[in-house]
Design a protein around this motif. Structure first.
Motif, PDB file in Angstrom:
ATOM      1  N   ARG A   1       0.815  -1.078  -0.017  1.00 15.31           N
ATOM      2  CA  ARG A   1      -0.105   0.021   0.095  1.00 15.31           C
ATOM      3  C   ARG A   1       0.685   1.296  -0.012  1.00 15.31           C
ATOM      4  N   ASP A   2       1.930   1.263   0.845  1.00 15.05           N
ATOM      5  CA  ASP A   2       2.820   2.535   1.001  1.00 15.05           C
ATOM      6  C   ASP A   2       3.477   2.731  -0.462  1.00 15.05           C
ATOM      7  N   ARG A   3       3.692   1.606  -1.056  1.00 15.86           N
ATOM      8  CA  ARG A   3       4.747   1.810  -2.310  1.00 15.86           C
ATOM      9  C   ARG A   3       3.827   2.442  -3.461  1.00 15.86           C
ATOM     10  N   LEU A   4       2.686   2.312  -3.488  1.00 16.83           N
ATOM     11  CA  LEU A   4       1.702   2.953  -4.828  1.00 16.83           C
ATOM     12  C   LEU A   4       2.090   4.351  -4.591  1.00 16.83           C
ATOM     13  N   SER A   5       2.492   4.902  -5.874  1.00 14.09           N
ATOM     14  CA  SER A   5       2.629   6.136  -6.206  1.00 14.09           C
ATOM     15  C   SER A   5       1.435   7.054  -5.900  1.00 14.09           C
ATOM     16  N   THR A   6       1.629   8.277  -4.949  1.00 16.07           N
ATOM     17  CA  THR A   6       0.500   9.144  -4.701  1.00 16.07           C
ATOM     18  C   THR A   6       0.102   9.733  -6.115  1.00 16.07           C
ATOM     19  N   PRO A   7      -1.188   9.836  -6.390  1.00 15.81           N
ATOM     20  CA  PRO A   7      -1.626  10.678  -7.488  1.00 15.81           C
ATOM     21  C   PRO A   7      -1.181  12.208  -7.492  1.00 15.81           C
TER      22      PRO A   7
ATOM     23  N   ASN B   1      -4.563  16.353 -15.073  1.00 13.19           N
ATOM     24  CA  ASN B   1      -4.861  15.289 -16.378  1.00 13.19           C
ATOM     25  C   ASN B   1      -6.048  14.384 -15.823  1.00 13.19           C
ATOM     26  N   PRO B   2      -7.083  14.303 -16.608  1.00 11.91           N
ATOM     27  CA  PRO B   2      -8.071  13.305 -16.549  1.00 11.91           C
ATOM     28  C   PRO B   2      -7.685  12.080 -16.042  1.00 11.91           C
ATOM     29  N   SER B   3      -6.673  11.419 -16.625  1.00 13.91           N
ATOM     30  CA  SER B   3      -6.265  10.049 -16.278  1.00 13.91           C
ATOM     31  C   SER B   3      -5.691  10.038 -14.681  1.00 13.91           C
ATOM     32  N   GLU B   4      -5.025  11.256 -14.421  1.00 13.65           N
ATOM     33  CA  GLU B   4      -4.699  11.227 -12.966  1.00 13.65           C
ATOM     34  C   GLU B   4      -6.076  11.222 -12.071  1.00 13.65           C
ATOM     35  N   VAL B   5      -7.009  11.931 -12.525  1.00 10.03           N
ATOM     36  CA  VAL B   5      -8.089  11.962 -11.546  1.00 10.03           C
ATOM     37  C   VAL B   5      -8.905  10.439 -11.605  1.00 10.03           C
ATOM     38  N   ILE B   6      -8.804   9.567 -12.520  1.00  7.12           N
ATOM     39  CA  ILE B   6      -9.080   8.266 -12.605  1.00  7.12           C
ATOM     40  C   ILE B   6      -8.239   7.363 -11.696  1.00  7.12           C
ATOM     41  N   TYR B   7      -6.952   7.624 -11.886  1.00  2.98           N
ATOM     42  CA  TYR B   7      -6.033   6.989 -11.030  1.00  2.98           C
ATOM     43  C   TYR B   7      -5.984   7.165  -9.555  1.00  2.98           C
ATOM     44  N   ALA B   8      -6.631   8.569  -9.097  1.00  2.00           N
ATOM     45  CA  ALA B   8      -6.662   8.852  -7.936  1.00  2.00           C
ATOM     46  C   ALA B   8      -7.665   8.179  -7.230  1.00  2.00           C
ATOM     47  N   GLU B   9      -8.905   7.979  -7.836  1.00  2.00           N
ATOM     48  CA  GLU B   9      -9.998   7.243  -7.265  1.00  2.00           C
ATOM     49  C   GLU B   9      -9.859   5.968  -7.053  1.00  2.00           C
ATOM     50  N   ARG B  10      -9.281   5.330  -8.012  1.00  2.00           N
ATOM     51  CA  ARG B  10      -8.882   3.727  -7.924  1.00  2.00           C
ATOM     52  C   ARG B  10      -7.789   3.851  -7.057  1.00  2.00           C
ATOM     53  N   TRP B  11      -6.834   4.518  -6.785  1.00  2.00           N
ATOM     54  CA  TRP B  11      -5.656   4.465  -5.803  1.00  2.00           C
ATOM     55  C   TRP B  11      -6.291   4.539  -4.159  1.00  2.00           C
ATOM     56  N   THR B  12      -7.653   5.645  -4.143  1.00  2.00           N
ATOM     57  CA  THR B  12      -7.929   5.469  -2.808  1.00  2.00           C
ATOM     58  C   THR B  12      -8.689   4.095  -2.647  1.00  2.00           C
ATOM     59  N   LYS B  13      -9.267   3.606  -3.407  1.00  2.00           N
ATOM     60  CA  LYS B  13     -10.312   2.152  -3.391  1.00  2.00           C
ATOM     61  C   LYS B  13      -9.035   1.323  -2.995  1.00  2.00           C
ATOM     62  N   ILE B  14      -8.091   1.224  -3.835  1.00  2.00           N
ATOM     63  CA  ILE B  14      -7.151  -0.037  -3.458  1.00  2.00           C
ATOM     64  C   ILE B  14      -6.474   0.289  -2.174  1.00  2.00           C
ATOM     65  N   LYS B  15      -6.278   1.280  -1.810  1.00  2.00           N
ATOM     66  CA  LYS B  15      -5.639   1.603  -0.627  1.00  2.00           C
ATOM     67  C   LYS B  15      -6.609   0.779   0.387  1.00  2.00           C
ATOM     68  N   GLY B  16      -7.875   1.362   0.540  1.00  2.00           N
ATOM     69  CA  GLY B  16      -8.883   0.559   1.337  1.00  2.00           C
ATOM     70  C   GLY B  16      -8.961  -0.827   1.544  1.00  2.00           C
ATOM     71  N   ILE B  17      -8.641  -1.332   0.430  1.00  2.00           N
ATOM     72  CA  ILE B  17      -8.901  -2.770   0.123  1.00  2.00           C
ATOM     73  C   ILE B  17      -7.459  -3.313   0.963  1.00  2.00           C
TER      74      ILE B  17
END
Length: 535
Positions: free
Chosen positions: A273-279, A324-340
């Motif tokens: 979790r901590d190694r995933l890049s921050t959006p 960047n719109p792709s960063e927005v999408i990644y940000a939401e996915r990143w939030t969800k996977i951190k919760g998982i």
């Protein structure tokens, strides 16, 4: 013309003493054909045949023929070591494709001998190893034959046993079903490779083969990397999938995260979790806000609501003009996977499911309560345990709240267990676990004016609530343990720590628990020691 019946090998054995090489060759060729029936008679002339094999002036083919004949004689004499030694001298005349008991037995002997030598060489860090090239040649010929015949499972088994990772890779890549072969190899490595270092070598090879495929199986790759404890590589794959424009790949990343939660310990998950890049949308002012599902915070009102995993179509708090719109999408996915990966999503879904599917009948408990004599402490405790088990993880503590006076009749360790039962009922209720148990917990981390049994049971309940997710509660448990001399409270704190912290760091030999572990070694209290045995 009728076939000539041979009743003795004496004539052929006599020809071995002739001086002309062609007569000796004729004798050796015929004796090899007759050895199955006349090996007792031929065994008397083994020294003569051995001398022919050792004669350097003798033709190479004839020497190999003599070695093959001696090998067969020793095989029938049950001298397998000598039989294998001379079979090596027979070179190519020892046909690994021959379907006979002699060949099958010596091949098994050769493979066992070769595997033993390779294992000893690996354990002694002697990479070259003292392996007879002739023995290695026989094993390689057997492996090549298995691959050529399409017996890939047999080839992989021999290659793994003989530590021939090059042949293992060849067998996998040449198989008709590479994905199925790789899965089979993973199962074999876990079931039959006992030495951890070598098993990790096999898994690294499998990862390399997976990555060379046109369509890599990221789920299996992450499974191998999980056993290799390579959290950075897993995080890299997850980030690649999360940044993909293909929604299915993002869903695959979520599935991998859920599989990791089911199979891996918390220390590894937190590293991933901590190694995933921050959006890049995560500005200091907090423009991107958490979209984690909040249904588990009040599961009584939103128990049936499912967690939606969208691909980021709504990000109202993001400055679209600068992001960047792709960063927005990644940000939401990143939030969800951190919760998982933190376990919160799984816990929330579990709480929702258990609450919405709770079919327990409180009338049964009320009937049992009315049937139990007030002075019967055993039945009183059994009823409390039954309630805890019936409502485990559902957060439904209605029966206890409606019968507080009846519950207060429990004394000593029965009171301890009754309070701990709340932890079973509210297991996973991380957000409100501390507040739920606040009336029973020691005040300020020390023993208050309440019953020590109730306070110790409350600490134990807190550990049950945070089982395997003790990051947010471990410091409170440590403080509670340090600040009291009451054995019952210490008992509850150690049990709680063993469940919440111990499972969190199981197998990691973490230095963070060294202080508590030292205390467990010093004390003579069996249950306190048991509370820390997970470390």
């Amino acid at each position: 013309m009728a076939a000539t019946m041979v009743s003795s090998a004496g004539g052929l054995l006599a020809m071995l003493n002739e001086t002309h090489p062609s007569l000796k060759l004729h004798a050796l060729s015929n004796l090899n054909n007759l050895v199955d029936n006349f090996w007792p008679e031929i065994s008397t002339s083994v020294p003569v045949i051995e001398s022919l094999y050792e004669d350097e002036e003798f033709d190479q083919h004839q020497r190999q023929l003599a070695a093959l004949l001696v090998s067969k004689v020793f095989y029938y004499l049950s001298e397998l070591n000598d039989a294998l030694s001379y079979a090596l001298g027979a070179g190519s005349l020892f046909d690994v494709s021959e379907d006979s008991d002699y060949v099958h037995t010596l091949l098994a002997k050769a493979i066992d001998e070769y595997a033993s030598l390779k294992t000893k060489a690996a354990e002694s860090n002697d990479e070259a190893g003292k392996v007879d090239p002739r023995l290695e040649a026989i094993v390689e010929r057997m492996l090549d034959k298995c691959i050529a015949d399409g017996k890939y499972a047999q080839a992989m088994g021999i290659a793994i046993e003989c530590r021939r990772l090059d042949k293992l890779e060849e067998a996998i890549t040449k198989s008709d079903n590479v994905q199925g072969t790789l899965s089979y190899c993973i199962n074999v490595s876990h079931s039959f490779v006992n030495l951890r270092e070598y098993r990790l070598e096999v898994l690294r090879l499998l990862v390399q083969v997976y990555q060379k495929l046109p369509s890599p199986d990221y789920l299996s790759i992450c499974q191998c990397l999980m056993f290799l404890d390579e959290s950075e590589a897993v995080a890299s794959i997850l980030e690649k999938l999360l940044r993909s424009e293909n929604k299915d790949e993002a869903l695959l990343a979520f599935q991998i995260a859920f599989d990791l939660i089911e199979n891996e310990h918390q220390a590894f998950l937190l590293k991933v979790r901590d190694r995933l890049s921050t959006p890049k949308t995560q500005q200091p002012s907090g423009q991107v806000q958490s979209v984690e599902p909040d249904s588990a915070q009040n599961e009584n009102s939103t128990a049936s609501e499912d967690v939606q995993m969208t691909d980021g179509s709504s990000a109202s708090d993001v400055n679209v003009r600068e992001t960047n719109p792709s960063e927005v999408i990644y940000a939401e996915r990143w939030t969800k996977i951190k919760g998982i990966l933190s376990g919160e999503t799984s816990i929330q879904l579990t709480l929702q499911f258990l609450y919405s599917h709770n079919k327990s009948d409180l009338l049964i408990l009320k009937t049992i309560k009315q049937s139990v004599e007030m002075r019967n402490s055993v039945c009183h405790s059994a009823t409390i345990y039954a309630n805890a088990i019936m409502h485990a993880g559902t957060t439904v503590d209605t029966f206890l709240r409606e019968n507080l006076d009846w519950l207060s009749r429990a004394t000593n360790w029965a009171k301890f267990s009754a309070t701990a039962g709340l932890g079973v009922i509210h297991r996973g209720h991380l957000q409100q676990g501390r507040s739920l148990m606040a009336p029973y917990l020691p005040q300020g981390g020390a023993g208050g004016g309440g019953s020590p049994y109730s306070e110790g049971g409350a600490l134990y309940a807190l550990g049950l609530i945070h089982a395997n997710h003790g990051e947010g509660i471990k410091q409170f448990l440590r403080d509670s343990l340090r600040s009291t001399n009451v054995e019952v409270i210490q008992h509850g704190a150690c049990l709680a720590a063993g469940i919440s912290m111990g499972l969190l760091m199981v197998g990691t030999a973490s230095e963070k628990a060294s202080e508590m572990l030292a205390y467990a070694h010093e004390t003579q209290h069996e249950k306190i020691i048991r509370g820390w045995h997970w470390e």
